[in-house]
Design a protein around this motif. Structure first.
Motif, PDB file in Angstrom:
ATOM      1  N   GLN A 169      27.413   0.172 -80.924  1.00  0.00           N
ATOM      2  CA  GLN A 169      27.694  -0.841 -81.778  1.00  0.00           C
ATOM      3  C   GLN A 169      27.653  -2.187 -80.962  1.00  0.00           C
ATOM      4  OE1 GLN A 169      31.751  -0.307 -83.251  1.00  0.00           O
ATOM      5  NE2 GLN A 169      32.512  -1.476 -81.609  1.00  0.00           N
ATOM      6  N   PRO A 170      27.248  -3.285 -81.625  1.00  0.00           N
ATOM      7  CA  PRO A 170      27.288  -4.591 -81.275  1.00  0.00           C
ATOM      8  C   PRO A 170      28.659  -5.056 -80.880  1.00  0.00           C
ATOM      9  CG  PRO A 170      26.363  -4.537 -83.439  1.00  0.00           C
ATOM     10  CD  PRO A 170      26.929  -3.192 -83.271  1.00  0.00           C
ATOM     11  N   LEU A 171      28.876  -5.556 -79.611  1.00  0.00           N
ATOM     12  CA  LEU A 171      29.901  -5.902 -78.843  1.00  0.00           C
ATOM     13  C   LEU A 171      30.470  -7.188 -79.464  1.00  0.00           C
ATOM     14  CD1 LEU A 171      28.926  -5.452 -75.449  1.00  0.00           C
ATOM     15  CD2 LEU A 171      30.129  -3.738 -76.818  1.00  0.00           C
ATOM     16  N   LYS A 172      31.836  -7.198 -79.813  1.00  0.00           N
ATOM     17  CA  LYS A 172      32.443  -8.600 -80.468  1.00  0.00           C
ATOM     18  C   LYS A 172      33.506  -8.809 -79.552  1.00  0.00           C
ATOM     19  CE  LYS A 172      31.140  -7.172 -84.999  1.00  0.00           C
ATOM     20  NZ  LYS A 172      31.475  -6.498 -86.212  1.00  0.00           N
ATOM     21  N   ALA A 173      33.872 -10.242 -79.349  1.00  0.00           N
ATOM     22  CA  ALA A 173      34.871 -10.566 -78.512  1.00  0.00           C
ATOM     23  C   ALA A 173      36.295 -10.556 -79.363  1.00  0.00           C
ATOM     24  CB  ALA A 173      34.514 -11.890 -78.104  1.00  0.00           C
ATOM     25  N   PRO A 174      37.199 -10.378 -78.656  1.00  0.00           N
ATOM     26  CA  PRO A 174      38.552 -10.223 -79.298  1.00  0.00           C
ATOM     27  C   PRO A 174      38.804 -11.644 -80.062  1.00  0.00           C
ATOM     28  CG  PRO A 174      39.060  -9.514 -76.959  1.00  0.00           C
ATOM     29  CD  PRO A 174      37.441  -9.922 -77.283  1.00  0.00           C
ATOM     30  N   GLN A 175      39.584 -12.007 -81.190  1.00  0.00           N
ATOM     31  CA  GLN A 175      39.645 -13.263 -81.835  1.00  0.00           C
ATOM     32  C   GLN A 175      40.713 -14.117 -81.454  1.00  0.00           C
ATOM     33  OE1 GLN A 175      40.043 -11.787 -85.904  1.00  0.00           O
ATOM     34  NE2 GLN A 175      37.889 -11.136 -86.083  1.00  0.00           N
ATOM     35  N   ASN A 176      41.982 -13.634 -80.697  1.00  0.00           N
ATOM     36  CA  ASN A 176      42.839 -14.445 -80.351  1.00  0.00           C
ATOM     37  C   ASN A 176      42.343 -15.527 -78.898  1.00  0.00           C
ATOM     38  OD1 ASN A 176      44.617 -14.077 -82.382  1.00  0.00           O
ATOM     39  ND2 ASN A 176      45.954 -12.811 -81.461  1.00  0.00           N
ATOM     40  N   VAL A 177      41.598 -14.893 -78.270  1.00  0.00           N
ATOM     41  CA  VAL A 177      41.318 -15.759 -77.098  1.00  0.00           C
ATOM     42  C   VAL A 177      39.885 -16.381 -77.243  1.00  0.00           C
ATOM     43  CG1 VAL A 177      40.571 -15.434 -74.552  1.00  0.00           C
ATOM     44  CG2 VAL A 177      42.463 -13.825 -75.875  1.00  0.00           C
ATOM     45  N   PRO A 178      39.784 -17.665 -76.875  1.00  0.00           N
ATOM     46  CA  PRO A 178      38.643 -18.326 -77.109  1.00  0.00           C
ATOM     47  C   PRO A 178      37.469 -17.618 -76.371  1.00  0.00           C
ATOM     48  CG  PRO A 178      40.368 -19.868 -76.590  1.00  0.00           C
ATOM     49  CD  PRO A 178      40.960 -18.434 -76.419  1.00  0.00           C
ATOM     50  N   ASN A 179      36.360 -17.369 -77.061  1.00  0.00           N
ATOM     51  CA  ASN A 179      35.102 -16.721 -76.422  1.00  0.00           C
ATOM     52  C   ASN A 179      35.272 -15.562 -75.632  1.00  0.00           C
ATOM     53  OD1 ASN A 179      33.653 -19.107 -77.007  1.00  0.00           O
ATOM     54  ND2 ASN A 179      34.299 -20.040 -74.899  1.00  0.00           N
ATOM     55  N   GLY A 180      36.513 -15.011 -75.835  1.00  0.00           N
ATOM     56  CA  GLY A 180      36.656 -13.392 -75.440  1.00  0.00           C
ATOM     57  C   GLY A 180      36.872 -13.485 -74.009  1.00  0.00           C
ATOM     58  N   VAL A 181      37.203 -14.677 -73.372  1.00  0.00           N
ATOM     59  CA  VAL A 181      37.585 -14.885 -71.922  1.00  0.00           C
ATOM     60  C   VAL A 181      38.923 -15.161 -71.607  1.00  0.00           C
ATOM     61  CG1 VAL A 181      36.975 -16.013 -69.669  1.00  0.00           C
ATOM     62  CG2 VAL A 181      35.153 -15.684 -71.487  1.00  0.00           C
TER      63      VAL A 181
END
Length: 198
Positions: free
Chosen positions: A105-117
């Motif tokens: 599946q396409p990878l998505k970053a977590p929403q609470n952390v900017p840019n997933g970092v």
């Protein structure tokens, strides 16, 4: 018409090759994957119709004896081009299958952390990092469940696409047998005509 179809087939293949490169990257998306499947289906349909045109054209006798040799050269060139296009289509389909198996599946970053970092300078005991870790764990569990469902669905779609590619491969094998047989018949006719003249 055959040349145009081969060019269209190559255009579909280039689109597939370009789109497959985005799988597993930030630009990967469901829409992009659907577009790849659509391009593969369009390429398979074009390959089938091209094979039909080649069969019909190969079955037609040449009108003038002098054009027999040039027609044979043209037929060989078209078959070579068509074989190469189908080889590239099989490779592109295999690459797609491999990438989808690796990235179901396409990878998505977590929403609470900017840019997933997560920044390295956050205090380990801070509530932000704790919240992020909980969210990350929840997200991973949900992702695993979703992946299992998606793998089942995509597995079926991949099998269908692979069947289509195998069908094109079988068509090419049949075409090779037909063309070889017709070449033998033409040689026999030519030999009989020469024998009759003598």
């Amino acid at each position: 018409l055959i040349t145009t179809n081969i060019q269209m087939l190559n255009k579909h293949i280039r689109a597939i090759e370009k789109q497959v490169g985005s799988i597993g990257t930030r630009t990967d998306s469901e829409e992009g994957r659907k577009s790849i499947v659509h391009s593969i289906e369009a390429a398979l349909a074009t390959a089938r119709s091209t094979k039909d045109f080649l069969d019909k054209w190969s079955a037609e006798p040449a009108q003038i004896k002098d054009t027999d040799q040039s027609r044979e050269l043209q037929r060989k060139k078209l078959l070579k081009d068509f074989d190469e296009s189908n080889r590239r289509l099989r490779e592109a389909n295999k690459t797609y299958t491999d990438k989808v198996s690796t990235y179901p599946q396409p990878l998505k970053a977590p929403q609470n952390v900017p840019n997933g970092v997560v920044e390295d300078d956050y205090d380990e005991g801070s509530s932000l990092i704790s919240a992020y870790k909980r969210e990350q764990q929840d997200w991973e569990v949900q992702e695993l469940r979703y992946n299992e469902e998606l793998i089942r669905e995509r597995g079926t779609a991949i099998i269908e696409v692979a069947r289509g590619v195998n069908e094109v491969n079988d068509i090419l094998k049949d075409l090779t047998v037909v063309v070889t047989h017709q070449g033998d018949l033409i040689d026999n006719i030519e030999t009989n005509v020469i024998s009759a003249d003598e």
